[in-house]
Design a protein around this motif. Structure first.
Motif, PDB file in Angstrom:
ATOM      1  N   LEU A 150       0.834  -1.204   0.000  1.00 15.76           N
ATOM      2  CA  LEU A 150       0.000   0.000   0.000  1.00 15.76           C
ATOM      3  C   LEU A 150       0.866   1.249   0.000  1.00 15.76           C
ATOM      4  O   LEU A 150       1.975   1.243   0.534  1.00 15.76           O
ATOM      5  CB  LEU A 150      -0.899   0.019   1.250  1.00 15.76           C
ATOM      6  CG  LEU A 150      -1.811  -1.188   1.472  1.00 15.76           C
ATOM      7  CD1 LEU A 150      -2.693  -0.947   2.696  1.00 15.76           C
ATOM      8  CD2 LEU A 150      -2.656  -1.467   0.255  1.00 15.76           C
ATOM      9  N   CYS A 195      -2.876  -3.638  -3.184  1.00 12.14           N
ATOM     10  CA  CYS A 195      -1.803  -4.489  -2.692  1.00 12.14           C
ATOM     11  C   CYS A 195      -1.721  -5.705  -3.616  1.00 12.14           C
ATOM     12  O   CYS A 195      -2.743  -6.336  -3.903  1.00 12.14           O
ATOM     13  CB  CYS A 195      -2.081  -4.932  -1.264  1.00 12.14           C
ATOM     14  SG  CYS A 195      -0.668  -5.707  -0.473  1.00 12.14           S
ATOM     15  N   VAL A 231      -8.202 -12.784   3.832  1.00  9.47           N
ATOM     16  CA  VAL A 231      -7.888 -11.428   3.375  1.00  9.47           C
ATOM     17  C   VAL A 231      -8.833 -10.451   4.062  1.00  9.47           C
ATOM     18  O   VAL A 231     -10.042 -10.680   4.110  1.00  9.47           O
ATOM     19  CB  VAL A 231      -8.037 -11.333   1.841  1.00  9.47           C
ATOM     20  CG1 VAL A 231      -7.927  -9.896   1.369  1.00  9.47           C
ATOM     21  CG2 VAL A 231      -6.978 -12.198   1.168  1.00  9.47           C
ATOM     22  N   TRP A 260      -9.363  -6.011   5.095  1.00 10.64           N
ATOM     23  CA  TRP A 260      -8.961  -4.600   5.088  1.00 10.64           C
ATOM     24  C   TRP A 260      -9.419  -3.960   6.388  1.00 10.64           C
ATOM     25  O   TRP A 260     -10.484  -4.288   6.906  1.00 10.64           O
ATOM     26  CB  TRP A 260      -9.615  -3.873   3.914  1.00 10.64           C
ATOM     27  CG  TRP A 260      -9.078  -4.260   2.563  1.00 10.64           C
ATOM     28  CD1 TRP A 260      -9.571  -5.237   1.751  1.00 10.64           C
ATOM     29  CD2 TRP A 260      -7.997  -3.670   1.869  1.00 10.64           C
ATOM     30  NE1 TRP A 260      -8.842  -5.290   0.602  1.00 10.64           N
ATOM     31  CE2 TRP A 260      -7.870  -4.334   0.638  1.00 10.64           C
ATOM     32  CE3 TRP A 260      -7.102  -2.627   2.177  1.00 10.64           C
ATOM     33  CZ2 TRP A 260      -6.897  -3.996  -0.295  1.00 10.64           C
ATOM     34  CZ3 TRP A 260      -6.134  -2.285   1.245  1.00 10.64           C
ATOM     35  CH2 TRP A 260      -6.034  -2.976   0.026  1.00 10.64           C
ATOM     36  N   ILE A 285     -14.432  -3.281  -2.079  1.00 17.18           N
ATOM     37  CA  ILE A 285     -13.316  -4.203  -1.939  1.00 17.18           C
ATOM     38  C   ILE A 285     -13.370  -5.170  -3.116  1.00 17.18           C
ATOM     39  O   ILE A 285     -14.408  -5.766  -3.384  1.00 17.18           O
ATOM     40  CB  ILE A 285     -13.415  -4.978  -0.609  1.00 17.18           C
ATOM     41  CG1 ILE A 285     -13.306  -4.001   0.565  1.00 17.18           C
ATOM     42  CG2 ILE A 285     -12.333  -6.054  -0.530  1.00 17.18           C
ATOM     43  CD1 ILE A 285     -13.594  -4.624   1.919  1.00 17.18           C
ATOM     44  N   GLU A 329     -10.894  -7.954  -5.877  1.00 17.87           N
ATOM     45  CA  GLU A 329      -9.639  -8.651  -6.133  1.00 17.87           C
ATOM     46  C   GLU A 329      -9.624  -9.088  -7.575  1.00 17.87           C
ATOM     47  O   GLU A 329     -10.659  -9.370  -8.166  1.00 17.87           O
ATOM     48  CB  GLU A 329      -9.432  -9.805  -5.153  1.00 17.87           C
ATOM     49  CG  GLU A 329      -9.937 -11.123  -5.585  1.00 17.87           C
ATOM     50  CD  GLU A 329      -9.622 -12.216  -4.563  1.00 17.87           C
ATOM     51  OE1 GLU A 329      -9.425 -13.341  -5.008  1.00 17.87           O
ATOM     52  OE2 GLU A 329      -9.608 -11.952  -3.359  1.00 17.87           O
ATOM     53  N   HIS A 337      -5.336  -6.994  -4.838  1.00 19.57           N
ATOM     54  CA  HIS A 337      -6.435  -6.662  -3.924  1.00 19.57           C
ATOM     55  C   HIS A 337      -6.567  -5.149  -3.862  1.00 19.57           C
ATOM     56  O   HIS A 337      -5.579  -4.446  -3.653  1.00 19.57           O
ATOM     57  CB  HIS A 337      -6.163  -7.246  -2.538  1.00 19.57           C
ATOM     58  CG  HIS A 337      -6.102  -8.745  -2.551  1.00 19.57           C
ATOM     59  ND1 HIS A 337      -7.193  -9.532  -2.255  1.00 19.57           N
ATOM     60  CD2 HIS A 337      -5.104  -9.598  -2.855  1.00 19.57           C
ATOM     61  CE1 HIS A 337      -6.861 -10.811  -2.367  1.00 19.57           C
ATOM     62  NE2 HIS A 337      -5.595 -10.878  -2.725  1.00 19.57           N
ATOM     63  N   LEU A 386      -8.870  -1.685  -2.479  1.00 30.05           N
ATOM     64  CA  LEU A 386      -9.852  -1.063  -1.594  1.00 30.05           C
ATOM     65  C   LEU A 386     -10.087   0.349  -2.098  1.00 30.05           C
ATOM     66  O   LEU A 386      -9.134   1.102  -2.291  1.00 30.05           O
ATOM     67  CB  LEU A 386      -9.323  -1.010  -0.159  1.00 30.05           C
ATOM     68  CG  LEU A 386     -10.101  -0.100   0.806  1.00 30.05           C
ATOM     69  CD1 LEU A 386     -11.462  -0.699   1.124  1.00 30.05           C
ATOM     70  CD2 LEU A 386      -9.310   0.132   2.082  1.00 30.05           C
ATOM     71  N   THR A 401      -4.973  -0.723   6.588  1.00 31.85           N
ATOM     72  CA  THR A 401      -4.154  -1.931   6.702  1.00 31.85           C
ATOM     73  C   THR A 401      -4.767  -3.049   5.875  1.00 31.85           C
ATOM     74  O   THR A 401      -5.973  -3.268   5.908  1.00 31.85           O
ATOM     75  CB  THR A 401      -4.041  -2.392   8.173  1.00 31.85           C
ATOM     76  OG1 THR A 401      -3.513  -1.310   8.945  1.00 31.85           O
ATOM     77  CG2 THR A 401      -3.135  -3.600   8.314  1.00 31.85           C
ATOM     78  N   PHE A 402      -3.914  -3.741   5.115  1.00 34.20           N
ATOM     79  CA  PHE A 402      -4.322  -4.914   4.339  1.00 34.20           C
ATOM     80  C   PHE A 402      -3.666  -6.129   4.988  1.00 34.20           C
ATOM     81  O   PHE A 402      -2.462  -6.119   5.253  1.00 34.20           O
ATOM     82  CB  PHE A 402      -3.844  -4.784   2.891  1.00 34.20           C
ATOM     83  CG  PHE A 402      -4.023  -6.041   2.088  1.00 34.20           C
ATOM     84  CD1 PHE A 402      -5.263  -6.368   1.564  1.00 34.20           C
ATOM     85  CD2 PHE A 402      -2.958  -6.895   1.863  1.00 34.20           C
ATOM     86  CE1 PHE A 402      -5.432  -7.525   0.820  1.00 34.20           C
ATOM     87  CE2 PHE A 402      -3.121  -8.054   1.120  1.00 34.20           C
ATOM     88  CZ  PHE A 402      -4.356  -8.366   0.599  1.00 34.20           C
ATOM     89  N   SER A 438       0.526  -1.590   5.388  1.00 33.14           N
ATOM     90  CA  SER A 438      -0.244  -0.446   5.887  1.00 33.14           C
ATOM     91  C   SER A 438       0.190   0.836   5.197  1.00 33.14           C
ATOM     92  O   SER A 438       1.319   0.937   4.718  1.00 33.14           O
ATOM     93  CB  SER A 438      -0.033  -0.270   7.397  1.00 33.14           C
ATOM     94  OG  SER A 438      -0.586  -1.342   8.104  1.00 33.14           O
TER      95      SER A 438
END
Length: 104
Positions: free
Chosen positions: A17, A32, A42, A44, A59, A61, A67, A69, A83-84, A92
């Motif tokens: 990120l 990410c 997984v 977030w 969200i 993928e 991935h 967000l 944060t992922f 993060s």
């Protein structure tokens, strides 16, 4: 007959990120990329609060590896740490939502 089975290589974060600054009302997108698909659990988070797919929080993928967000129509209170998490992997970044000054 001897069958050799090797443990699958653990996935790693290829691209983590990045800190993002946006203005109030804009969208903020975090991406990410993992080395390979199939990573379980997984999730977030924004400042420790789990995020779920809805109208404001998108969200997605792609290929199981990328991935994304997207936080839509952000407000000042959305500023914080995104944060992922994928299994034991964590990335993060900071989200800074800037207000628009009406004083010219």
């Amino acid at each position: 007959l001897l069958l050799l089975c090797h443990a699958e290589e653990a996935a790693v974060i290829v691209s983590g990120l990045r800190n993002t600054d946006v203005f109030v009302g804009e969208s903020a997108t975090f991406t990410c990329e993992l080395s390979h698909p199939g990573v379980k659990n997984v999730q977030w988070w924004l400042d420790g609060t789990p995020l779920h797919n809805n109208l404001v929080t998108e969200i997605s993928e792609q290929d199981g590896r990328i991935h994304t967000l997207t936080l839509n129509d952000v407000a000042c209170h959305d500023s914080g740490t995104v944060t992922f998490r994928a299994g034991s992997l964590i990335s993060s970044a900071k989200l800074l939502v800037k207000g628009i000054s009406l004083l010219e």
